[in-house]
Every structure is written in structure tokens, then in C-alpha cells.
Design a protein around this motif. Structure first.
Motif, PDB file in Angstrom:
ATOM      1  N   GLY A   1     -26.445 -25.689   2.434  1.00  0.00           N
ATOM      2  CA  GLY A   1     -26.124 -24.482   1.690  1.00  0.00           C
ATOM      3  C   GLY A   1     -27.369 -23.741   1.233  1.00  0.00           C
ATOM      4  N   GLN A   2     -28.398 -24.473   0.833  1.00  0.00           N
ATOM      5  CA  GLN A   2     -29.651 -23.849   0.419  1.00  0.00           C
ATOM      6  C   GLN A   2     -30.253 -23.037   1.559  1.00  0.00           C
ATOM      7  OE1 GLN A   2     -32.335 -26.795  -1.174  1.00  0.00           O
ATOM      8  NE2 GLN A   2     -30.851 -27.523  -2.670  1.00  0.00           N
ATOM      9  N   LEU A   3     -30.234 -23.588   2.757  1.00  0.00           N
ATOM     10  CA  LEU A   3     -30.785 -22.883   3.913  1.00  0.00           C
ATOM     11  C   LEU A   3     -29.952 -21.655   4.260  1.00  0.00           C
ATOM     12  CD1 LEU A   3     -31.736 -25.934   6.138  1.00  0.00           C
ATOM     13  CD2 LEU A   3     -33.330 -24.229   5.243  1.00  0.00           C
ATOM     14  N   VAL A   4     -28.631 -21.812   4.277  1.00  0.00           N
ATOM     15  CA  VAL A   4     -27.762 -20.690   4.638  1.00  0.00           C
ATOM     16  C   VAL A   4     -27.889 -19.565   3.624  1.00  0.00           C
ATOM     17  CG1 VAL A   4     -25.373 -19.963   5.010  1.00  0.00           C
ATOM     18  CG2 VAL A   4     -26.153 -22.171   5.895  1.00  0.00           C
ATOM     19  N   ARG A   5     -27.951 -19.911   2.353  1.00  0.00           N
ATOM     20  CA  ARG A   5     -28.098 -18.881   1.319  1.00  0.00           C
ATOM     21  C   ARG A   5     -29.421 -18.126   1.432  1.00  0.00           C
ATOM     22  NH1 ARG A   5     -25.620 -22.993  -1.777  1.00  0.00           N
ATOM     23  NH2 ARG A   5     -27.636 -23.713  -2.586  1.00  0.00           N
ATOM     24  N   SER A   6     -30.432 -18.785   1.975  1.00  0.00           N
ATOM     25  CA  SER A   6     -31.736 -18.139   2.140  1.00  0.00           C
ATOM     26  C   SER A   6     -31.788 -17.238   3.368  1.00  0.00           C
ATOM     27  CB  SER A   6     -32.834 -19.200   2.251  1.00  0.00           C
ATOM     28  OG  SER A   6     -32.798 -19.856   3.522  1.00  0.00           O
TER      29      SER A   6
ATOM     30  N   ILE B   1     -21.218 -36.212   2.205  1.00  0.00           N
ATOM     31  CA  ILE B   1     -20.687 -34.861   2.393  1.00  0.00           C
ATOM     32  C   ILE B   1     -21.254 -33.914   1.344  1.00  0.00           C
ATOM     33  CG2 ILE B   1     -18.569 -33.493   2.184  1.00  0.00           C
ATOM     34  CD1 ILE B   1     -17.099 -35.798   3.582  1.00  0.00           C
ATOM     35  N   GLU B   2     -21.328 -34.363   0.101  1.00  0.00           N
ATOM     36  CA  GLU B   2     -21.857 -33.519  -0.970  1.00  0.00           C
ATOM     37  C   GLU B   2     -23.325 -33.177  -0.740  1.00  0.00           C
ATOM     38  OE1 GLU B   2     -21.172 -35.555  -4.606  1.00  0.00           O
ATOM     39  OE2 GLU B   2     -18.972 -35.423  -4.470  1.00  0.00           O
ATOM     40  N   VAL B   3     -24.120 -34.166  -0.360  1.00  0.00           N
ATOM     41  CA  VAL B   3     -25.552 -33.940  -0.143  1.00  0.00           C
ATOM     42  C   VAL B   3     -25.771 -33.009   1.043  1.00  0.00           C
ATOM     43  CG1 VAL B   3     -27.725 -35.043   0.538  1.00  0.00           C
ATOM     44  CG2 VAL B   3     -26.274 -36.093  -1.220  1.00  0.00           C
ATOM     45  N   LEU B   4     -25.011 -33.215   2.114  1.00  0.00           N
ATOM     46  CA  LEU B   4     -25.163 -32.353   3.289  1.00  0.00           C
ATOM     47  C   LEU B   4     -24.760 -30.925   2.966  1.00  0.00           C
ATOM     48  CD1 LEU B   4     -25.843 -31.947   6.220  1.00  0.00           C
ATOM     49  CD2 LEU B   4     -23.554 -32.789   6.832  1.00  0.00           C
TER      50      LEU B   4
ATOM     51  N   ARG C   1     -18.239 -25.539   4.805  1.00  0.00           N
ATOM     52  CA  ARG C   1     -18.278 -25.147   3.391  1.00  0.00           C
ATOM     53  C   ARG C   1     -19.517 -24.294   3.115  1.00  0.00           C
ATOM     54  NH1 ARG C   1     -16.956 -30.996   0.521  1.00  0.00           N
ATOM     55  NH2 ARG C   1     -14.672 -31.005   0.814  1.00  0.00           N
ATOM     56  N   SER C   2     -20.660 -24.700   3.672  1.00  0.00           N
ATOM     57  CA  SER C   2     -21.898 -23.963   3.457  1.00  0.00           C
ATOM     58  C   SER C   2     -21.821 -22.567   4.047  1.00  0.00           C
ATOM     59  CB  SER C   2     -23.072 -24.725   4.086  1.00  0.00           C
ATOM     60  OG  SER C   2     -23.257 -25.979   3.478  1.00  0.00           O
ATOM     61  N   VAL C   3     -21.267 -22.461   5.247  1.00  0.00           N
ATOM     62  CA  VAL C   3     -21.172 -21.163   5.912  1.00  0.00           C
ATOM     63  C   VAL C   3     -20.168 -20.260   5.202  1.00  0.00           C
ATOM     64  CG1 VAL C   3     -20.473 -20.020   8.051  1.00  0.00           C
ATOM     65  CG2 VAL C   3     -21.916 -22.044   8.152  1.00  0.00           C
ATOM     66  N   ALA C   4     -19.020 -20.817   4.821  1.00  0.00           N
ATOM     67  CA  ALA C   4     -17.981 -20.019   4.171  1.00  0.00           C
ATOM     68  C   ALA C   4     -18.418 -19.538   2.797  1.00  0.00           C
ATOM     69  CB  ALA C   4     -16.693 -20.835   4.051  1.00  0.00           C
ATOM     70  N   GLU C   5     -19.297 -20.266   2.146  1.00  0.00           N
ATOM     71  CA  GLU C   5     -19.812 -19.834   0.849  1.00  0.00           C
ATOM     72  C   GLU C   5     -20.524 -18.489   0.964  1.00  0.00           C
ATOM     73  OE1 GLU C   5     -23.006 -21.316  -2.581  1.00  0.00           O
ATOM     74  OE2 GLU C   5     -22.723 -22.482  -0.743  1.00  0.00           O
ATOM     75  N   THR C   6     -21.191 -18.265   2.107  1.00  0.00           N
ATOM     76  CA  THR C   6     -21.935 -17.021   2.321  1.00  0.00           C
ATOM     77  C   THR C   6     -21.099 -15.971   3.035  1.00  0.00           C
ATOM     78  OG1 THR C   6     -24.076 -18.138   2.355  1.00  0.00           O
ATOM     79  CG2 THR C   6     -23.933 -16.022   3.495  1.00  0.00           C
ATOM     80  N   HIS C   7     -20.307 -16.385   4.031  1.00  0.00           N
ATOM     81  CA  HIS C   7     -19.618 -15.431   4.905  1.00  0.00           C
ATOM     82  C   HIS C   7     -18.129 -15.292   4.615  1.00  0.00           C
ATOM     83  CE1 HIS C   7     -23.140 -14.977   7.507  1.00  0.00           C
ATOM     84  NE2 HIS C   7     -23.307 -16.274   7.380  1.00  0.00           N
ATOM     85  N   GLY C   8     -17.583 -16.116   3.729  1.00  0.00           N
ATOM     86  CA  GLY C   8     -16.143 -16.141   3.550  1.00  0.00           C
ATOM     87  C   GLY C   8     -15.500 -16.944   4.667  1.00  0.00           C
ATOM     88  N   PRO C   9     -14.173 -16.977   4.734  1.00  0.00           N
ATOM     89  CA  PRO C   9     -13.493 -17.726   5.797  1.00  0.00           C
ATOM     90  C   PRO C   9     -13.956 -17.247   7.177  1.00  0.00           C
ATOM     91  CG  PRO C   9     -11.946 -17.047   4.107  1.00  0.00           C
ATOM     92  CD  PRO C   9     -13.226 -16.342   3.792  1.00  0.00           C
ATOM     93  N   VAL C  10     -14.299 -18.200   8.031  1.00  0.00           N
ATOM     94  CA  VAL C  10     -14.879 -17.867   9.329  1.00  0.00           C
ATOM     95  C   VAL C  10     -13.918 -18.207  10.461  1.00  0.00           C
ATOM     96  CG1 VAL C  10     -17.260 -18.150   8.563  1.00  0.00           C
ATOM     97  CG2 VAL C  10     -16.005 -20.136   9.457  1.00  0.00           C
TER      98      VAL C  10
ATOM     99  N   LEU D   1     -11.428 -22.455   4.267  1.00  0.00           N
ATOM    100  CA  LEU D   1     -12.736 -22.163   4.865  1.00  0.00           C
ATOM    101  C   LEU D   1     -12.625 -21.381   6.162  1.00  0.00           C
ATOM    102  CD1 LEU D   1     -14.359 -25.707   4.440  1.00  0.00           C
ATOM    103  CD2 LEU D   1     -14.387 -23.779   2.822  1.00  0.00           C
ATOM    104  N   LEU D   2     -11.429 -21.373   6.769  1.00  0.00           N
ATOM    105  CA  LEU D   2     -11.250 -20.787   8.099  1.00  0.00           C
ATOM    106  C   LEU D   2     -10.350 -19.562   8.052  1.00  0.00           C
ATOM    107  CD1 LEU D   2     -10.700 -24.031  10.223  1.00  0.00           C
ATOM    108  CD2 LEU D   2     -12.852 -22.826   9.729  1.00  0.00           C
ATOM    109  N   ASP D   3     -10.675 -18.585   8.886  1.00  0.00           N
ATOM    110  CA  ASP D   3      -9.804 -17.435   9.112  1.00  0.00           C
ATOM    111  C   ASP D   3      -8.758 -17.884  10.126  1.00  0.00           C
ATOM    112  OD1 ASP D   3      -8.565 -15.125   9.981  1.00  0.00           O
ATOM    113  OD2 ASP D   3     -10.402 -13.937  10.062  1.00  0.00           O
TER     114      ASP D   3
END
Length: 337
Positions: A131-136, A123-126, A155-164, A198-200
């Protein structure tokens, strides 16, 4: 004399220099009018790899991992199976009137290599890799793999977009607490996602659920988390148009993540999955619901739980490839509405 000179057909069929469809300045699939679909590397829809382009608006990635399943294993072979079935996809989607590979640069990002024996490490590696791709700025359509992977993807998506917002297509709720004391399994990702913020929770919904539960408390917990439920029977009785209208009203223009367990389809349409349940959606119903989301703010998606060992005649692989294709079309339409 080199092999290239002795065999001049090799570069067009086996190398990265195969002739491709180019539209809108974006490099698309291998041109199937010049190279047979059944030859060459099986990237998703015969798209270029991420190494072959200068940038990627959208990447299709695979997560060949199934250490979180509670019944039949085999979803680790899902990404390869879906890619193989996707050879039949073409550049133009008439149902949505869009060229998903012409309006955006879509690539096959390959597979994420994660530990098949350690769930926490996987889970951590994924999460870090995606996350690197989403942040880019690259959006992801992920091929699983079992449904455990939805948590690190969220987690990766919410890091960039907030709760989704979340649309979760599945025969099952996947909001249970633990299995044998394990917090991270394919039946728990959305409970963890709610707990982690992570979720709205004003805009989350299951679609296609059915089958027996452990008890009525499962539904009580689910409502407490904020989930709406559209059962497969609701889709049958109310029809696709009414269901789509209710989903669009619930989601609005919030950033939306779509998670699709292929077992949302009836086993007649998708036998190749780990936990099949009778009475599911048809592949036509699922595709039409997705197409009804045209213009919505999709920020990421996954298609999971394809287990090819149980997939006679590749029915599940074909269905999953078309689902992923329509998800890519939705991403293209949002950017060019």
C-alpha cells in the motif's frame, strides 16, 4: 593495494556500478553485451534495485510465501526462481514494439518479508507494505508466492483506485469459501475480494479454468459474484482473437488488475506449480492474450504459484518471467499510448 586496484574487473561484474542500458533517462538492465547474463545479482531482468534510483514508476517485488497452499508447497521459492530465469530477457519487446524499461523507470523492489507461520499477520504486513508503494504512485508487478497474496494486493490497489476490474488467469476459480475453516487460503482470495467490495463486479472474469470441481454450486456461486468464465477449451475452440475481443469489451477502460496463476498453463508448459491440471493454455496462447490487451488501463498485476522444486528444465520459471515482462510492457504502453 586495494582489491579494486588489484582486480579492476570487479566493479563491472559484482557492484552496483555495472554498466547499464539507459534509455529515455531511465536506468535499465545491466548491459549484457558487456557483462555476462549469468554473472552478478539476479534482480528481475537484471534491473536496478529500488535503492539505486531516485524514483520508481514500476516495481517488481517478490513475496516468498506459501502458507496458504492446499496441496504441493514450494511457491515461497518462486520469486527467486523467476528472477533467475529472467536473466535472458532483453530491453526491447518486439511483440509489442516497446522498450518497457526505457519508457518508465522499472526496478526490482526486492522481497516483502512476511511471517511464514501466521496467515493473518502475513496478509496485514503485505497489504501495508504494498500500500505504501501504491500510494506513492509506484505500480507493482508481484512475483509469488501462492495465490493468497492476491487479496492484500487487491486491497492496496483498491485503496487508491476504488473497485477494480479483474482478469484472473487460472486453472481454478479461487472463489471457494473456506478450507478446513480457514477463510484466507490460495483458493479463496477472489471470494473475499468480492465480499470486501474490492472488485468492479461488472468487469471480472476468469480465463483458462478447467478440471473437476467440488460440485455445480461452485459455478453457481461464481456467477452470483459476477464472474465471467473463459475456459481453456473456449480459448482452444474460439481462438485468441475472439477471446481478447470479448475481454476488452467486458473491461472497457476501467482500472484493471491482472492476476496470473501459472497453473493456467498446461503442465507441459508449466510443470513447476502446486496444483497442476491437464488441458491448459499453451505459453503462446497466454502471452498472445496478454498482448491483445495493449492500451488497456492496467494498474497492477501478479504472477503466482511458481514452485521450482517441480520445475524440470526451468520451463515454468522461463514462462513466468516472460509473462511478467509482457505485463511490464503493457504498463509502459498505457503510459505512452
Amino acid at each position: 593495494m586495494t582489491d579494486q586496484l588489484k582486480y579492476p574487473h570487479l566493479p563491472s561484474t559484482l557492484s552496483a556500478n555495472a554498466p547499464r542500458v539507459v534509455s529515455g533517462g531511465n536506468i535499465g538492465p545491466v548491459n549484457s553485451a558487456l557483462v555476462p547474463r549469468f554473472s552478478g545479482p539476479a534482480t528481475f531482468a537484471l534491473l536496478p534495485t529500488i535503492q539505486e534510483v531516485e524514483h520508481a514508476d514500476v516495481a517488481v517485488i517478490g513475496v516468498p510465501w506459501d502458507a496458504g497452499v492446499s496441496f504441493r508447497p514450494g511457491a515461497r521459492f518462486g520469486p527467486e526462481h523467476i528472477r533467475s530465469a529472467s536473466r535472458l530477457l532483453r530491453p526491447y519487446n518486439p511483440a509489442l514494439d516497446v522498450e518497457p524499461f526505457g519508457l518508465q523507470q522499472v526496478v526490482d523492489g526486492g522481497d516483502v518479508a512476511i511471517n511464514p507461520f501466521n496467515i493473518n499477520e502475513a496478509i496485514e504486513v503485505l497489504q501495508e507494505s504494498t500500500g505504501q508503494l501504491v500510494r506513492s504512485g509506484t505500480r507493482l508487478v508481484t512475483l509469488g508466492g501462492d495465490h493468497t497474496i492476491a487479496l492484500p494486493l487487491l486491497r492496496s490497489v483498491a485503496e487508491t483506485h476504488g473497485p477494480v476490474a479483474l482478469l484472473h488467469f487460472d486453472a481454478h476459480l479461487d472463489t471457494w469459501d473456506t478450507y478446513f475453516g480457514a477463510e484466507y487460503t490460495h483458493g479463496t482470495p477472489f471470494r473475499r475480494a468480492v465480499e470486501e467490495g474490492l472488485l468492479d463486479t461488472e468487469a471480472i472474469c476468469h480465463v483458462g479454468t478447467r478440471g473437476p470441481l467440488y460440485g455445480h454450486r461452485d459455478l453457481e456461486d461464481d456467477r452470483r459474484f459476477g464472474f465471467g468464465i473463459v475456459t481453456s477449451a473456449d480459448v482452444f475452440r474460439k481462438g485468441v482473437d475472439e477471446i481478447v475481443a470479448s475481454l476488452r469489451d467486458r473491461i472497457g477502460d476501467r482500472p484493471l488488475y491482472i492476476s496470473i496463476d501459472i497453473d493456467v498453463l498446461d503442465p507441459a508448459h508449466a510443470p513447476g506449480t502446486g496444483t497442476p491440471e491437464a488441458g491448459g493454455l499453451t505459453s503462446r496462447e497466454l502471452l498472445e492474450i496478454l498482448r491483445g490487451l495493449k492500451g488497456i488501463n492496467v494498474v497492477g498485476a501478479d504472477v503466482v504459484e511458481v514452485a521450482p522444486a517441480y520445475d524440470h528444465a526451468e520451463l515454468t520459471g522461463v514462462a513466468a518471467s516472460h509473462v511478467a515482462y509482457d505485463l511490464l510492457s503493457l504498463l509502459a504502453l498505457r503510459d505512452n499510448k
